[in-house]
Design a protein around this motif. Sequence first.
Motif, PDB file in Angstrom:
ATOM      1  N   ILE A 189     -13.267  -8.609 -17.680  1.00 54.49           N
ATOM      2  CA  ILE A 189     -14.715  -8.893 -17.612  1.00 54.49           C
ATOM      3  C   ILE A 189     -14.820  -9.005 -16.468  1.00 54.49           C
ATOM      4  N   ASP A 190     -16.074  -8.772 -15.943  1.00 57.09           N
ATOM      5  CA  ASP A 190     -16.576  -8.600 -14.204  1.00 57.09           C
ATOM      6  C   ASP A 190     -16.734 -10.081 -14.356  1.00 57.09           C
ATOM      7  N   SER A 191     -16.774 -10.524 -14.560  1.00 54.23           N
ATOM      8  CA  SER A 191     -16.745 -11.949 -13.556  1.00 54.23           C
ATOM      9  C   SER A 191     -15.615 -12.683 -13.884  1.00 54.23           C
ATOM     10  N   SER A 192     -14.554 -12.343 -14.198  1.00 51.80           N
ATOM     11  CA  SER A 192     -13.756 -12.739 -14.192  1.00 51.80           C
ATOM     12  C   SER A 192     -12.255 -11.959 -12.855  1.00 51.80           C
ATOM     13  N   GLN A 193     -13.162 -11.110 -11.898  1.00 51.62           N
ATOM     14  CA  GLN A 193     -12.260 -10.703 -11.193  1.00 51.62           C
ATOM     15  C   GLN A 193     -11.795 -11.332  -9.538  1.00 51.62           C
ATOM     16  N   ARG A 194     -10.179 -10.475  -8.905  1.00 49.75           N
ATOM     17  CA  ARG A 194     -10.689 -11.385  -8.130  1.00 49.75           C
ATOM     18  C   ARG A 194      -9.746 -10.855  -7.434  1.00 49.75           C
ATOM     19  N   TYR A 195     -10.340  -9.647  -5.918  1.00 51.97           N
ATOM     20  CA  TYR A 195      -9.531  -9.166  -4.830  1.00 51.97           C
ATOM     21  C   TYR A 195      -9.272  -9.617  -3.696  1.00 51.97           C
ATOM     22  N   TRP A 196      -8.439  -9.702  -3.208  1.00 55.07           N
ATOM     23  CA  TRP A 196      -7.938 -10.181  -2.092  1.00 55.07           C
ATOM     24  C   TRP A 196      -7.836  -8.260  -1.130  1.00 55.07           C
ATOM     25  N   VAL A 197      -6.983  -8.377   0.459  1.00 54.97           N
ATOM     26  CA  VAL A 197      -6.397  -7.559   1.540  1.00 54.97           C
ATOM     27  C   VAL A 197      -5.784  -8.262   2.742  1.00 54.97           C
ATOM     28  N   TRP A 198      -4.178  -8.014   2.387  1.00 57.66           N
ATOM     29  CA  TRP A 198      -4.253  -8.913   3.733  1.00 57.66           C
ATOM     30  C   TRP A 198      -3.286  -8.130   4.590  1.00 57.66           C
ATOM     31  N   GLY A 218       3.812  -6.029  10.304  1.00 58.47           N
ATOM     32  CA  GLY A 218       4.764  -5.263  10.180  1.00 58.47           C
ATOM     33  C   GLY A 218       4.669  -5.363   8.199  1.00 58.47           C
ATOM     34  N   ALA A 219       3.059  -5.252   8.265  1.00 58.17           N
ATOM     35  CA  ALA A 219       2.542  -4.747   6.479  1.00 58.17           C
ATOM     36  C   ALA A 219       1.557  -4.915   5.635  1.00 58.17           C
ATOM     37  N   TRP A 220       0.969  -4.507   4.622  1.00 59.87           N
ATOM     38  CA  TRP A 220      -0.180  -4.839   4.271  1.00 59.87           C
ATOM     39  C   TRP A 220      -0.093  -5.574   2.746  1.00 59.87           C
ATOM     40  N   TYR A 221      -0.950  -6.045   1.767  1.00 65.19           N
ATOM     41  CA  TYR A 221      -0.710  -6.818   0.754  1.00 65.19           C
ATOM     42  C   TYR A 221      -2.161  -6.657   0.245  1.00 65.19           C
ATOM     43  N   SER A 222      -2.839  -6.151  -1.128  1.00 63.63           N
ATOM     44  CA  SER A 222      -3.027  -6.527  -1.908  1.00 63.63           C
ATOM     45  C   SER A 222      -3.186  -6.747  -3.364  1.00 63.63           C
TER      46      SER A 222
END
Length: 296
Positions: A132-141, A145-149
């Motif tokens: 469901i498009d309205s339920s999406q949540r996305y992060w990048v940190w 020493g590292a990347w996370y998503s």
Amino acid sequence: MILRLIAIVAALTVVNAPTTADEAQGAIKSIIPAKHRLVFNQHKADAQMQWVLSSIKKINGRWRYEESGKTTGVLLTQTYEFDQLDRQELTEKMEALAVQKQWKAVFDCEGMACGRSYGWSEIFNNKALHGIDSSQRYWVWKTPGAWYSAFIVERGNRRVYLQWLELALTENTSLGVVAKNSLIAWNNQGFAVLPTQPSTVGSNSLPLEITPSDILLVKSWLAAQPHRNYAVVGHNQQLPHIISQQESQSLSGAQALTIELRKTLKDYSFKVYGLGPIAPRDDRSARVEIVPLYSE
């Protein structure tokens, strides 16, 4: 004393066991509910990753987005499925974890501001993420020493999915051939060995030298591992030292490294051992090994 040390060595030899799927949780281990299904789990050394840092749009048949430059390192990719879970609760736990870990936010979006979920399912090559498009949540940190998503979405059947990417950087640390080979060897054998460079001929009487670059390398390696409990094991077979001196120096080396690791790896547990000369290696007259400890 020797019998006790041999017993410790025997105990440590069993920790290098294969990781089960449910054990293979990276930096998000603490927020994953006990009731879950790990649909996909993969470690990849020397991976190159492009991070999506904007919402996505389909233009001329292709999904378009802004990208960072390529980052290279040890990549952990996981997909979790939750049958009975409140999506908002998982979102709040994810954000709290990022604050606790002091990850720097690079990009985040929510709902339709992220684009269409079927586009994300194509970007991640994972049809389960078409929700469901309205339920999406996305992060990048990122950290030094590292990347996370993380990408969270809920499907029409109320199941919640989490796509997790975790990359321990190697490219930005100016790694040479020795360091890259060390990472590959550590991942293959399941434990790290410092210093990364073997002893030179005739150097049996030299002190153990673990450089700042060695410490940075092992921290990057640890950040990419699915475990948080480790034994830090000092070894010393240097001559002309007697056994008691070898034991003392091996313990000192392990303690010194543990102090450095604890400065930044706050949520890790380390047990320190000094085994002296009882596990010799020809090219490593003095070394410290970092070995994962598995729960029974």
